[in-house]
Design a protein around this motif. Structure first.
Motif, PDB file in Angstrom:
ATOM      1  N   VAL A 171       0.823  -1.225  -0.046  1.00 15.26           N
ATOM      2  CA  VAL A 171       0.109   0.180   0.096  1.00 15.26           C
ATOM      3  C   VAL A 171       0.816   1.172   0.025  1.00 15.26           C
ATOM      4  O   VAL A 171       1.739   1.477   0.867  1.00 15.26           O
ATOM      5  CB  VAL A 171      -0.920   0.052   1.128  1.00 15.26           C
ATOM      6  N   VAL A 172       0.691   2.024  -0.950  1.00 17.30           N
ATOM      7  CA  VAL A 172       1.618   3.302  -1.173  1.00 17.30           C
ATOM      8  C   VAL A 172       0.627   4.389  -0.800  1.00 17.30           C
ATOM      9  O   VAL A 172      -0.118   4.685  -1.587  1.00 17.30           O
ATOM     10  CB  VAL A 172       1.952   3.688  -2.530  1.00 17.30           C
ATOM     11  N   ALA A 204      10.516   1.974  -5.464  1.00 18.39           N
ATOM     12  CA  ALA A 204      10.407   0.899  -6.545  1.00 18.39           C
ATOM     13  C   ALA A 204      10.759  -0.530  -6.172  1.00 18.39           C
ATOM     14  O   ALA A 204      10.144  -1.476  -6.648  1.00 18.39           O
ATOM     15  CB  ALA A 204      11.227   1.434  -7.688  1.00 18.39           C
ATOM     16  N   ALA A 205      11.727  -0.538  -5.322  1.00 22.40           N
ATOM     17  CA  ALA A 205      12.005  -1.818  -4.789  1.00 22.40           C
ATOM     18  C   ALA A 205      11.027  -2.736  -4.211  1.00 22.40           C
ATOM     19  O   ALA A 205      10.679  -3.955  -4.344  1.00 22.40           O
ATOM     20  CB  ALA A 205      13.281  -1.826  -4.101  1.00 22.40           C
ATOM     21  N   HIS A 206      10.132  -1.885  -3.219  1.00 27.77           N
ATOM     22  CA  HIS A 206       9.017  -2.386  -2.502  1.00 27.77           C
ATOM     23  C   HIS A 206       7.821  -2.608  -3.582  1.00 27.77           C
ATOM     24  O   HIS A 206       7.281  -3.838  -3.422  1.00 27.77           O
ATOM     25  CB  HIS A 206       8.521  -1.522  -1.578  1.00 27.77           C
ATOM     26  N   VAL A 207       7.773  -1.922  -4.388  1.00 28.87           N
ATOM     27  CA  VAL A 207       6.645  -2.284  -5.534  1.00 28.87           C
ATOM     28  C   VAL A 207       6.678  -3.376  -6.278  1.00 28.87           C
ATOM     29  O   VAL A 207       5.960  -4.054  -6.352  1.00 28.87           O
ATOM     30  CB  VAL A 207       6.394  -0.732  -6.210  1.00 28.87           C
ATOM     31  N   VAL A 212      -0.218  -7.566  -4.893  1.00 25.60           N
ATOM     32  CA  VAL A 212      -1.192  -6.446  -5.328  1.00 25.60           C
ATOM     33  C   VAL A 212      -0.772  -5.318  -4.748  1.00 25.60           C
ATOM     34  O   VAL A 212      -0.170  -4.937  -3.535  1.00 25.60           O
ATOM     35  CB  VAL A 212      -2.403  -6.974  -4.076  1.00 25.60           C
ATOM     36  N   LEU A 213      -0.753  -4.255  -5.499  1.00 24.41           N
ATOM     37  CA  LEU A 213      -0.632  -2.979  -5.306  1.00 24.41           C
ATOM     38  C   LEU A 213      -1.712  -2.044  -5.160  1.00 24.41           C
ATOM     39  O   LEU A 213      -2.548  -2.109  -5.967  1.00 24.41           O
ATOM     40  CB  LEU A 213       0.393  -2.452  -6.731  1.00 24.41           C
ATOM     41  N   VAL A 234      -3.164  -4.224  -9.731  1.00 25.72           N
ATOM     42  CA  VAL A 234      -2.847  -2.887  -9.566  1.00 25.72           C
ATOM     43  C   VAL A 234      -4.309  -2.169  -9.239  1.00 25.72           C
ATOM     44  O   VAL A 234      -5.023  -2.154 -10.071  1.00 25.72           O
ATOM     45  CB  VAL A 234      -1.821  -2.181 -10.728  1.00 25.72           C
ATOM     46  N   ILE A 235      -4.409  -1.593  -8.064  1.00 27.57           N
ATOM     47  CA  ILE A 235      -5.407  -0.771  -7.729  1.00 27.57           C
ATOM     48  C   ILE A 235      -5.027   0.660  -7.601  1.00 27.57           C
ATOM     49  O   ILE A 235      -3.992   0.989  -6.582  1.00 27.57           O
ATOM     50  CB  ILE A 235      -5.887  -1.279  -6.460  1.00 27.57           C
TER      51      ILE A 235
END
Length: 290
Positions: A171-172, A204-207, A212-213, A234-235
């Motif tokens: 979750v960003v 970016a490394a976490h993504v 599920v983003l 991708v949400i």
């Protein structure tokens, strides 16, 4: 987890179509309540000041209420209203038996203690899921009303048969009404959740590790498609000027398996969940009076 399409183009998660079905279901329930009680479910909207975006958003919600057979009661307060006056207004609505749900529109002005205003909403009428009671219920998996956007996201995932158990969800964003509750709901479905935000180092490394983003940081095209894990869901919960989300849609779609469009993805779901929860609140309050 759904695999990427053979042409490397993700399938769209059509929030608009799903939202229509949810609103239709809410309308049918609302009609039953109106028939039994002689009064339609009522959503009270409180707006402080005349912020153009908020005025437009409230008008849209009132129009959707009308289509769903929900009465919309609008309370407009001047921009200079004090916290105490706003709390008194919200408290009055909480105590009014003819009001079933309360929506306190954000933003309210820097001079307002927003948390105090939100906490004046009775838990049984917090159909927008903004109180600490609602967040605690989400975190502990207890009955209650979820924050509408995260609730809409979960319904989208369910509608597309996304199995969350054991998956890595990133979750960003960490807002109190979107990022944080979204993570709680995902965790409650046995996903392993990582919270990131605009200050996360090497985002970016976490993504790239996300099955599920959920992008909810409020920055246009903040997440590039090259950071998306192949086959990820991708949400994009962002909505920025120019009708663009927080994810670079064109490049992300070439790597994801499922992706929400902006607009037409998460946005319609937010309002649909709000209306659905208003009708549910009305049904519950009706049952308590029997």
């Amino acid at each position: 987890m759904t695999q990427p399409a053979t042409d490397h183009t993700a399938r769209l998660m059509d929030g608009a179509a799903l939202a229509r079905r949810i609103v239709d279901e809410a309308a049918a329930t609302a009609a039953g309540i109106t028939s039994r009680t002689g009064a339609a479910p009522c959503l009270a909207t409180v707006l402080v000041g005349d912020d153009p975006a908020s005025v437009t958003y409230v008008r849209m919600k009132r129009n959707r209420c009308a289509r769903a057979g929900i009465e919309s009661r609008h309370v407009a307060l001047p921009a200079g209203v004090t916290t105490a006056e706003l709390v008194d207004t919200v408290t009055g609505l909480s105590e009014d038996p003819s009001v079933h749900g309360i929506l306190l529109q954000h933003p309210m002005g820097r001079h307002i203690d927003e948390r105090a205003a939100f906490e004046a909403i009775a838990p049984g009428k917090d159909v927008d899921g903004v109180t600490t009671h609602a967040f605690a219920a989400m975190a502990f998996g207890l009955p209650g009303f979820v924050s509408c956007t995260p609730g809409g996201i979960m319904r989208l995932l369910d509608a597309h048969d996304v199995d969350l158990a054991g998956k890595h969800a990133v979750v960003v964003g960490r807002s109190a009404i979107l990022g944080k509750p979204a993570g709680m709901l995902l965790l409650g479905r046995d996903a392993t959740v990582t919270y990131c935000h605009s200050r996360t180092r090497d985002l970016a490394a976490h993504v790239r590790e996300a099955d599920v983003l959920v992008a909810a940081v409020g920055r246009p095209r903040f997440i590039g498609g090259d950071a998306i894990k192949p086959g990820a869901v991708v949400i994009d919960a962002g909505y920025n000027e120019g009708n663009v989300g927080d994810v670079d849609f064109d490049t992300a779609r070439r790597r994801a398996s499922l992706i929400t469009p902006v607009p037409g993805g998460v946005g319609p779901m937010t309002i649909a969940v709000l209306l659905s929860q208003t009708v549910r609140a009305a049904a519950h309050q009706e049952s308590l009076r029997r």
